[in-house]
Enzyme design. Structure first.
Site, PDB file in Angstrom:
ATOM      1  N   GLN A   1     -10.391  -0.694  11.367  1.00 19.56           N
ATOM      2  CA  GLN A   1      -9.878   0.372  12.250  1.00 19.56           C
ATOM      3  C   GLN A   1     -10.095   1.743  11.603  1.00 19.56           C
ATOM      4  O   GLN A   1     -10.439   2.711  12.288  1.00 19.56           O
ATOM      5  CB  GLN A   1      -8.402   0.133  12.571  1.00 19.56           C
ATOM      6  CG  GLN A   1      -8.247  -1.074  13.509  1.00 19.56           C
ATOM      7  CD  GLN A   1      -6.812  -1.356  13.924  1.00 19.56           C
ATOM      8  OE1 GLN A   1      -5.927  -0.535  13.764  1.00 19.56           O
ATOM      9  NE2 GLN A   1      -6.595  -2.546  14.466  1.00 19.56           N
TER      10      GLN A   1
ATOM     11  N   ILE B   1       7.133  -3.840  20.575  1.00 25.30           N
ATOM     12  CA  ILE B   1       7.378  -2.405  20.347  1.00 25.30           C
ATOM     13  C   ILE B   1       6.639  -1.610  21.418  1.00 25.30           C
ATOM     14  O   ILE B   1       7.190  -0.694  22.038  1.00 25.30           O
ATOM     15  CB  ILE B   1       6.938  -1.960  18.932  1.00 25.30           C
ATOM     16  CG1 ILE B   1       7.838  -2.597  17.881  1.00 25.30           C
ATOM     17  CG2 ILE B   1       6.974  -0.426  18.806  1.00 25.30           C
ATOM     18  CD1 ILE B   1       7.500  -2.263  16.445  1.00 25.30           C
TER      19      ILE B   1
ATOM     20  N   HIS C   1       8.528   1.553   3.111  1.00 25.21           N
ATOM     21  CA  HIS C   1       9.289   0.953   4.212  1.00 25.21           C
ATOM     22  C   HIS C   1       9.388  -0.547   3.908  1.00 25.21           C
ATOM     23  O   HIS C   1       8.586  -1.350   4.383  1.00 25.21           O
ATOM     24  CB  HIS C   1       8.596   1.193   5.552  1.00 25.21           C
ATOM     25  CG  HIS C   1       9.182   0.353   6.654  1.00 25.21           C
ATOM     26  ND1 HIS C   1      10.442   0.560   7.164  1.00 25.21           N
ATOM     27  CD2 HIS C   1       8.694  -0.724   7.316  1.00 25.21           C
ATOM     28  CE1 HIS C   1      10.688  -0.337   8.092  1.00 25.21           C
ATOM     29  NE2 HIS C   1       9.651  -1.138   8.200  1.00 25.21           N
TER      30      HIS C   1
ATOM     31  N   GLY D   1       2.575  -0.704  11.916  1.00 27.60           N
ATOM     32  CA  GLY D   1       2.394  -2.128  11.593  1.00 27.60           C
ATOM     33  C   GLY D   1       2.569  -2.360  10.100  1.00 27.60           C
ATOM     34  O   GLY D   1       2.016  -1.630   9.273  1.00 27.60           O
ATOM     35  N   ASN D   2       3.318  -3.386   9.761  1.00 23.90           N
ATOM     36  CA  ASN D   2       3.669  -3.620   8.348  1.00 23.90           C
ATOM     37  C   ASN D   2       2.641  -4.417   7.567  1.00 23.90           C
ATOM     38  O   ASN D   2       1.948  -5.248   8.145  1.00 23.90           O
ATOM     39  CB  ASN D   2       5.020  -4.353   8.305  1.00 23.90           C
ATOM     40  CG  ASN D   2       6.157  -3.374   8.458  1.00 23.90           C
ATOM     41  OD1 ASN D   2       6.102  -2.276   7.936  1.00 23.90           O
ATOM     42  ND2 ASN D   2       7.182  -3.781   9.198  1.00 23.90           N
TER      43      ASN D   2
ATOM     44  N   GLY E   1      -0.854  -3.181  21.914  1.00 26.59           N
ATOM     45  CA  GLY E   1      -0.264  -2.757  23.188  1.00 26.59           C
ATOM     46  C   GLY E   1       0.453  -3.843  23.973  1.00 26.59           C
ATOM     47  O   GLY E   1       1.236  -3.539  24.879  1.00 26.59           O
TER      48      GLY E   1
ATOM     49  N   ARG F   1       4.337 -12.723   1.052  1.00 29.57           N
ATOM     50  CA  ARG F   1       4.187 -11.296   1.371  1.00 29.57           C
ATOM     51  C   ARG F   1       2.775 -10.811   0.998  1.00 29.57           C
ATOM     52  O   ARG F   1       2.143 -10.061   1.719  1.00 29.57           O
ATOM     53  CB  ARG F   1       5.248 -10.503   0.593  1.00 29.57           C
ATOM     54  CG  ARG F   1       5.239  -9.025   0.895  1.00 29.57           C
ATOM     55  CD  ARG F   1       6.417  -8.320   0.239  1.00 29.57           C
ATOM     56  NE  ARG F   1       6.207  -6.888   0.171  1.00 29.57           N
ATOM     57  CZ  ARG F   1       6.434  -6.043   1.176  1.00 29.57           C
ATOM     58  NH1 ARG F   1       6.882  -6.496   2.325  1.00 29.57           N
ATOM     59  NH2 ARG F   1       6.215  -4.758   1.047  1.00 29.57           N
TER      60      ARG F   1
ATOM     61  N   ASP G   1      14.328   3.807   9.483  1.00 31.64           N
ATOM     62  CA  ASP G   1      15.272   3.677   8.366  1.00 31.64           C
ATOM     63  C   ASP G   1      16.158   4.924   8.278  1.00 31.64           C
ATOM     64  O   ASP G   1      17.348   4.843   7.982  1.00 31.64           O
ATOM     65  CB  ASP G   1      14.505   3.493   7.050  1.00 31.64           C
ATOM     66  CG  ASP G   1      13.495   2.365   7.153  1.00 31.64           C
ATOM     67  OD1 ASP G   1      13.893   1.256   7.516  1.00 31.64           O
ATOM     68  OD2 ASP G   1      12.298   2.602   6.896  1.00 31.64           O
TER      69      ASP G   1
ATOM     70  N   ARG H   1      18.697   4.805  11.107  1.00 28.34           N
ATOM     71  CA  ARG H   1      19.729   3.810  10.776  1.00 28.34           C
ATOM     72  C   ARG H   1      20.708   4.389   9.759  1.00 28.34           C
ATOM     73  O   ARG H   1      21.927   4.189   9.861  1.00 28.34           O
ATOM     74  CB  ARG H   1      19.061   2.551  10.181  1.00 28.34           C
ATOM     75  CG  ARG H   1      18.326   1.711  11.215  1.00 28.34           C
ATOM     76  CD  ARG H   1      17.452   0.663  10.538  1.00 28.34           C
ATOM     77  NE  ARG H   1      16.899  -0.289  11.500  1.00 28.34           N
ATOM     78  CZ  ARG H   1      15.902  -1.119  11.241  1.00 28.34           C
ATOM     79  NH1 ARG H   1      15.318  -1.128  10.050  1.00 28.34           N
ATOM     80  NH2 ARG H   1      15.475  -1.956  12.158  1.00 28.34           N
TER      81      ARG H   1
ATOM     82  N   ARG I   1       4.387 -12.213   9.746  1.00 23.35           N
ATOM     83  CA  ARG I   1       4.269 -13.201   8.679  1.00 23.35           C
ATOM     84  C   ARG I   1       4.388 -14.609   9.262  1.00 23.35           C
ATOM     85  O   ARG I   1       5.335 -14.912   9.982  1.00 23.35           O
ATOM     86  CB  ARG I   1       5.383 -12.979   7.641  1.00 23.35           C
ATOM     87  CG  ARG I   1       5.033 -13.627   6.309  1.00 23.35           C
ATOM     88  CD  ARG I   1       6.190 -13.681   5.348  1.00 23.35           C
ATOM     89  NE  ARG I   1       6.669 -12.375   4.933  1.00 23.35           N
ATOM     90  CZ  ARG I   1       7.299 -12.176   3.770  1.00 23.35           C
ATOM     91  NH1 ARG I   1       7.451 -13.167   2.922  1.00 23.35           N
ATOM     92  NH2 ARG I   1       7.779 -10.989   3.457  1.00 23.35           N
TER      93      ARG I   1
HETATM   94  P1  NAX Z   1       4.526  -8.097  18.156  1.00 22.84           P
HETATM   95  O1  NAX Z   1       4.093  -9.326  17.420  1.00 22.84           O
HETATM   96  O2  NAX Z   1       5.431  -8.208  19.317  1.00 22.84           O
HETATM   97  O3  NAX Z   1       3.218  -7.311  18.645  1.00 22.84           O
HETATM   98  C1  NAX Z   1       2.130  -7.086  17.827  1.00 22.84           C
HETATM   99  C2  NAX Z   1       0.929  -6.923  18.705  1.00 22.84           C
HETATM  100  O4  NAX Z   1      -0.163  -6.518  17.875  1.00 22.84           O
HETATM  101  C3  NAX Z   1       0.503  -8.215  19.415  1.00 22.84           C
HETATM  102  O5  NAX Z   1       0.345  -7.971  20.797  1.00 22.84           O
HETATM  103  C4  NAX Z   1      -0.817  -8.585  18.747  1.00 22.84           C
HETATM  104  O6  NAX Z   1      -1.725  -9.190  19.644  1.00 22.84           O
HETATM  105  C5  NAX Z   1      -1.305  -7.200  18.314  1.00 22.84           C
HETATM  106  N1  NAX Z   1      -2.263  -7.221  17.198  1.00 22.84           N
HETATM  107  C6  NAX Z   1      -2.264  -8.037  16.112  1.00 22.84           C
HETATM  108  N2  NAX Z   1      -3.305  -7.740  15.328  1.00 22.84           N
HETATM  109  C7  NAX Z   1      -3.956  -6.706  15.914  1.00 22.84           C
HETATM  110  C8  NAX Z   1      -5.124  -5.984  15.587  1.00 22.84           C
HETATM  111  N3  NAX Z   1      -5.828  -6.258  14.486  1.00 22.84           N
HETATM  112  N4  NAX Z   1      -5.523  -5.003  16.427  1.00 22.84           N
HETATM  113  C9  NAX Z   1      -4.817  -4.726  17.561  1.00 22.84           C
HETATM  114  N5  NAX Z   1      -3.709  -5.394  17.921  1.00 22.84           N
HETATM  115  C10 NAX Z   1      -3.286  -6.377  17.119  1.00 22.84           C
HETATM  116  O7  NAX Z   1       5.111  -7.128  17.025  1.00 22.84           O
HETATM  117  P2  NAX Z   1       6.040  -5.851  17.203  1.00 22.84           P
HETATM  118  O8  NAX Z   1       7.457  -6.278  17.206  1.00 22.84           O
HETATM  119  O9  NAX Z   1       5.530  -5.035  18.311  1.00 22.84           O
HETATM  120  O10 NAX Z   1       5.804  -5.127  15.783  1.00 22.84           O
HETATM  121  C11 NAX Z   1       4.555  -4.568  15.452  1.00 22.84           C
HETATM  122  C12 NAX Z   1       4.527  -4.173  13.989  1.00 22.84           C
HETATM  123  O11 NAX Z   1       5.508  -3.167  13.716  1.00 22.84           O
HETATM  124  C13 NAX Z   1       4.844  -5.325  13.024  1.00 22.84           C
HETATM  125  O12 NAX Z   1       3.920  -5.278  11.937  1.00 22.84           O
HETATM  126  C14 NAX Z   1       6.233  -4.974  12.528  1.00 22.84           C
HETATM  127  O13 NAX Z   1       6.499  -5.530  11.255  1.00 22.84           O
HETATM  128  C15 NAX Z   1       6.149  -3.470  12.488  1.00 22.84           C
HETATM  129  N6  NAX Z   1       7.412  -2.733  12.426  1.00 22.84           N
HETATM  130  C16 NAX Z   1       7.442  -1.606  11.668  1.00 22.84           C
HETATM  131  C17 NAX Z   1       8.555  -0.808  11.589  1.00 22.84           C
HETATM  132  C18 NAX Z   1       8.572   0.424  10.741  1.00 22.84           C
HETATM  133  O14 NAX Z   1       9.629   1.040  10.646  1.00 22.84           O
HETATM  134  N7  NAX Z   1       7.461   0.846  10.137  1.00 22.84           N
HETATM  135  C19 NAX Z   1       9.816  -1.162  12.304  1.00 22.84           C
HETATM  136  C20 NAX Z   1       9.593  -2.116  13.428  1.00 22.84           C
HETATM  137  C21 NAX Z   1       8.580  -3.198  13.159  1.00 22.84           C
HETATM  138  O15 NAX Z   1       9.182  -4.197  12.389  1.00 22.84           O
END
Ligand code: NAX
Length: 327
Positions: A113, A17, A188, A131-132, A13, A99, A160, A163, A93
């Protein structure tokens, strides 16, 4: 008349994103203006202070539909009674990280979770993983939720898809809404397969409208596959507003009726011969109440078939990397 409140969990949160997502959810844009929301936000301890700031901003919006906000670092507390979980939180990463390291590192969090969801959430809930690597994280979560039906798990490929629609609409000078039946097949990741055979433009097969197979097979697919990297290069940060927008599109699709959409779902019983224990992105048709069917009858030309095999292979390799975490 207002419905009874839905408990929506968002993880990550305090991330970028979420900053583009939480406010739109709270405003009613995702679930409708008659749907009150209890928002439960799960974060890691080091991000709680930043999350407090986001919470203050949510308070300052005075949203009529937002009945309660829960901020927590406890997965069991977050998922207690949840109706919908949007799992955005994941580690990016790090320097020198392969990867494979990212996959196993992130998958561990989806084990805990998943266990918390299975124990605490409403059994009719839906789980949507962003989350990726989102397909494999979703697979891990699903494996740890034996009491929740496999059909209730989704991974996001809508960004995707959006886009792809924009690129095609621009190429043939039509509106994005004129591009229909768009599908992303598989993972993805850079092996994702935007469908350049079954997609339609104004009801006609895409190849007959674009009339440029070389563009479709090369430039178009590469632009979609590398769009995330292009946004990072230009903005210095990864896609956030468009990712949040795609989450909203996906959740609305999941709860709609007779709507074509695309998302990663459990491949068990799929009509395309894909390995049966993956989260694989298919063409879907919503059936109301969060139910869907994998659409049948999409045809593959040799180009599409070869690429779908490659993305399936990648997903099997990802599954092998987390095999010790599956049950
Ligand atoms: P951010 O790094 O800005 O935010 C991630 C947040 O998750 C941080 O606040 C962190 O403290 C929190 N977090 C980390 N581990 C956690 C856990 N175990 N439990 C709860 N919270 C946790 O990343 P953001 O740009 O918001 O992207 C989030 C994820 O979306 C990334 O893994 C990113 O790769 C993925 N994406 C996926 C996309 C898709 O199409 N499926 C597209 C967008 C994005 O790249």
């Amino acid at each position: 008349m207002l419905k009874s409140p839905m408990k929506v969990v968002i993880t990550g949160g305090a991330g970028q994103i979420a900053y583009n997502l939480l406010f739109r959810i709270a405003s009613g844009e995702m679930l409708g203006l008659d749907q009150p929301i209890i928002m439960s936000i799960l974060e890691i301890p080091s991000s709680m202070e930043a999350l407090e700031g986001v919470h203050m901003e949510l308070q300052d919006c005075a949203y009529p539909l937002l009945k309660e906000v829960i901020l927590t670092t406890s997965a069991e507390e977050a998922f207690d009674g949840a109706d919908l979980a949007i799992l955005v939180g994941a580690k990016p990463r790090g320097p020198g990280m392969e990867r494979k390291d990212l996959i196993t590192e992130n998958a561990k969090h989806f084990v805990s979770q998943g266990a918390a969801i299975n124990k605490m959430a409403n059994k009719n809930m839906r789980v949507f993983v962003v989350g990726n690597p989102c397909n494999t994280n979703c697979l891990v979560t699903m494996h740890h939720c034996p009491d929740i039906d496999n059909s209730q798990f989704f991974a996001m490929t809508q960004l995707d898809c959006n886009r792809s629609k924009y690129q095609i609409a621009t190429k043939v000078s039509c509106h994005v809404d004129d591009v229909t039946d768009m599908v992303i097949w598989g993972n993805h990741s850079s092996t994702q397969v935007p469908d350049i055979f079954n997609t339609k433009v104004n009801g006609k097969p895409i190849r007959s409208v674009v009339k440029d197979d070389s563009w479709l097979e090369n430039e178009f697919i590469q632009t979609v596959q590398k769009r995330g990297a292009a946004v990072i290069k230009a903005r210095g940060k990864s896609s956030a507003a468009s990712a949040a927008n795609a989450i909203l599109d996906s959740i609305r699709n999941i709860y709609s009726t007779d709507q074509h959409f695309t998302a990663g779902v459990c491949s068990k019983g799929n009509p395309y011969g894909v390995d049966e224990d993956l989260i694989f992105s298919f063409p879907l048709m919503s059936k109301g109440d969060g139910k869907y069917e994998i659409r049948k009858g999409f045809e593959f030309d040799p180009f599409l078939e070869e690429r779908i095999k490659l993305t399936e292979k990648e997903l099997i390799e990802e599954r092998d990397m987390v095999a010790h975490l599956l049950k």
